[in-house]
Structures are given as structure tokens and as C-alpha cells.
Design an enzyme around this catalytic site. Sequence first.
Site, short mmCIF file in Angstrom:
data_model
loop_
_atom_site.label_atom_id
_atom_site.label_comp_id
_atom_site.label_asym_id
_atom_site.label_seq_id
_atom_site.Cartn_x
_atom_site.Cartn_y
_atom_site.Cartn_z
N TRP A 158 -2.20 -2.02 -6.26
CA TRP A 158 -1.14 -2.65 -6.59
C TRP A 158 -1.21 -4.07 -7.05
O TRP A 158 -0.94 -4.56 -8.06
CB TRP A 158 -0.18 -2.94 -4.96
CG TRP A 158 1.11 -3.50 -5.38
CD1 TRP A 158 2.46 -3.03 -5.60
CD2 TRP A 158 1.66 -4.85 -5.41
NE1 TRP A 158 3.35 -3.96 -5.64
CE2 TRP A 158 2.93 -5.11 -5.63
CE3 TRP A 158 0.62 -5.93 -5.29
CZ2 TRP A 158 3.30 -6.32 -5.67
CZ3 TRP A 158 1.22 -7.42 -5.09
CH2 TRP A 158 2.73 -7.33 -5.47
N ARG A 199 -5.73 12.57 2.26
CA ARG A 199 -6.97 12.58 3.45
C ARG A 199 -6.10 11.83 4.65
O ARG A 199 -5.36 10.93 4.46
CB ARG A 199 -8.26 12.27 2.77
CG ARG A 199 -8.25 10.66 2.44
CD ARG A 199 -9.84 10.71 1.80
NE ARG A 199 -9.69 8.99 1.43
CZ ARG A 199 -9.76 9.13 0.01
NH1 ARG A 199 -9.76 10.08 -0.59
NH2 ARG A 199 -9.70 7.76 -0.45
N ASP A 246 -1.40 2.79 2.29
CA ASP A 246 -2.30 2.76 1.29
C ASP A 246 -2.00 2.10 0.10
O ASP A 246 -0.99 2.21 -0.28
CB ASP A 246 -2.98 4.07 1.01
CG ASP A 246 -4.33 4.10 0.51
OD1 ASP A 246 -5.12 3.01 0.34
OD2 ASP A 246 -4.79 5.18 0.14
N ASN A 260 -12.90 -0.42 8.12
CA ASN A 260 -12.57 -1.26 7.19
C ASN A 260 -13.33 -2.58 7.33
O ASN A 260 -13.31 -3.41 6.10
CB ASN A 260 -11.12 -1.76 7.35
CG ASN A 260 -10.24 -0.96 6.75
OD1 ASN A 260 -9.17 -0.72 7.17
ND2 ASN A 260 -10.39 -0.04 5.90
N ARG A 272 -15.68 -3.58 4.14
CA ARG A 272 -15.28 -4.13 2.88
C ARG A 272 -15.70 -5.54 2.57
O ARG A 272 -16.30 -6.35 3.58
CB ARG A 272 -13.50 -4.32 2.99
CG ARG A 272 -12.92 -3.14 3.08
CD ARG A 272 -11.52 -2.90 2.90
NE ARG A 272 -11.20 -1.54 2.91
CZ ARG A 272 -9.95 -1.17 2.36
NH1 ARG A 272 -9.09 -2.06 1.57
NH2 ARG A 272 -9.49 0.05 2.05
C1 FPP Z 1 -5.28 0.13 2.31
O1 FPP Z 1 -5.08 -0.14 1.06
C2 FPP Z 1 -4.75 -0.84 3.26
C3 FPP Z 1 -5.32 -1.59 4.32
C4 FPP Z 1 -6.76 -1.25 4.43
C5 FPP Z 1 -4.77 -2.70 5.08
C6 FPP Z 1 -3.33 -2.44 5.35
C7 FPP Z 1 -2.70 -3.69 5.84
C8 FPP Z 1 -1.70 -4.33 5.58
C9 FPP Z 1 -0.80 -3.73 4.73
C10 FPP Z 1 -1.38 -5.78 5.91
C11 FPP Z 1 -1.71 -6.05 7.29
C12 FPP Z 1 -1.27 -5.57 8.48
C13 FPP Z 1 -0.30 -6.07 9.40
C14 FPP Z 1 0.00 -5.25 10.43
C15 FPP Z 1 0.09 -7.41 9.10
P1 FPP Z 1 -6.28 -0.22 0.04
O2 FPP Z 1 -6.69 -1.66 0.34
O3 FPP Z 1 -7.36 0.52 0.57
O4 FPP Z 1 -5.86 -0.09 -1.27
P2 FPP Z 1 -6.53 0.65 -2.65
O5 FPP Z 1 -6.80 2.11 -2.08
O6 FPP Z 1 -5.48 0.43 -3.38
O7 FPP Z 1 -7.87 -0.21 -2.77
#
Ligand code: FPP
Length: 233
Positions: free
Chosen positions: A17, A185, A12, A60, A63
Site C-alpha cells: 500500500w 498462506r 497484510d 517479524n 524486518r
Molecule cells: C503485514 O503487512 C503487516 C504487518 C507485519 C504488521 C501489521 C500491523 C499493523 C496493521 C499495525 C499495528 C498493529 C496494531 C495493533 C496497532 P506487510 O508489511 O507484510 O505488507 P507487504 O506484504 O505489502 O509488504
Amino acid sequence: MNIPKHVAIIMDGNGRWARRRGLPRKAGHIAGAKSIKSVVLHCNKIGVKVLTLYAFSTENWQRPKDEVDGLMKLIKNYLKNMRSYLKYNVRIRFFGDLSAFSEDMIDKMNQIEQEFSKNTGMVFGIAINYGGRDELKNAAKKIAFLVKNGELNLDEIDEQTVESNLYTKGLPNVDLLIRPSGECRVSNFLIWQSAYAEFYFMKDILWPDFRPRHVDMAIEEYNRRNRTYGGVK
Ligand code: FPP
């Protein structure tokens, strides 16, 4: 040091970032994908048996299209380059409802699982279109089907029956669940498997900045915990 058998990580904080750098959310996911390899190799090296990363949840899809497309492209590219893991002796498993993906992506995932199945090291699990409730719903359907067909008696259904109908069939339960970025969570991640997991929420780190030393910090804390599984110790 007691090494947890199954470590699960919610990757997360990619969006935040990116925002802090004035970049689009997609850039956060790209940076997040770069954090994966060193963490996987580290866990394999220290003797973790299963490492599961939450790459994409059943929720997801809600989004913005642009972000979902970016994530899909990133995951596809990642799959293309997964052979680079072969020499580290890890096995690879995909957990989730894979039927939502294109045929070539499904073929690729099957091919990877097959290609890595001869390895004997850590299982690197990638949760993709994964939802804990969805997984349990599917398990309920599969069990109901067996009962309906007379292949299973109602009285025979026990926790083992449920376990053997999950994506993670045959793998140990989650011992340590790590979530960077400050959210506290589980977000529908491995809810059955984490029933007695130790949770480690890290508020000062976002996934793109996550490194092997953060795994070590979590394991140190894990070793300070007293796991009682509902009993007394
Ligand atoms: C949550 O951060 C992250 C995700 C929903 C996607 C995770 C995916 C990757 C790290 C890369 C792809 C995976 C592979 C296996 C290549 P967020 O977007 O919810 O962050 P935020 O809470 O700061 O908005």
C-alpha cells in the site's frame, strides 16, 4: 446469516500500500493501524465472539530495524489509546510471547486486559510476538513440566490438555480466517485453532483499505461454505 464465532485476520499488504504511493513502509503500517477500529466495532456489533488480529509475528523481528522500531512505536501508541474501546463493551486479550517486550509495555498490556475484563462483549485478541509453532512449543513445555512434577499422567493428555495451554485458552476455535492482499498462506497464525477454519483470501484489497464491508463479504462467503469437519453433510 450464520455469524462465525471466531474471526481471525492477517492484516497484510501495508508495505505494498505504501510502495504504491511512493511512501516508506512505516507509512503503510500507520495507515493499517487506522483500519483496525471500525473493523473491531463492526465485528462486535454483528455478534462475532472473538476477533483476533495478527499485529506482529515471532518472525517479524527479521524486518529492517527501522521498520520494527516503527511498528513497536505504533503498537505502543495504540496501547496508550485503547481506553477509547472501553465503552464498546469489548474485552481485550494479547496473544503471544510478551516477555520480549519492555517492562512498561508488558505492564500496560496487563493493565489493559485487567481494565477490560469486566466487559462482557466480544474478545478483541491482538496477536503480538505471536507464532503458532512457538505457542505449541510453549504448550508442550508446560505439559511436560506437569508430567515431570507428577501433576499429570501421560495417559491423561488429550487435545483439551493442549488447548488449555495455548494463549487462546477457553476461546472457541477459529471459524473464519481472512487474509487480504493476495497472499494465500497462514504464516504461522493460530495453526492449532484454525485446523477447521474456513479460509478467505482477498486479492483485490490491501489491509489499509480494508473496511467493515469486507468482513461482511467474507461472512457471506463463509455462509456459502459447507463445513464438514472431516465428516459428511
Ligand atoms: C503485514 O503487512 C503487516 C504487518 C507485519 C504488521 C501489521 C500491523 C499493523 C496493521 C499495525 C499495528 C498493529 C496494531 C495493533 C496497532 P506487510 O508489511 O507484510 O505488507 P507487504 O506484504 O505489502 O509488504
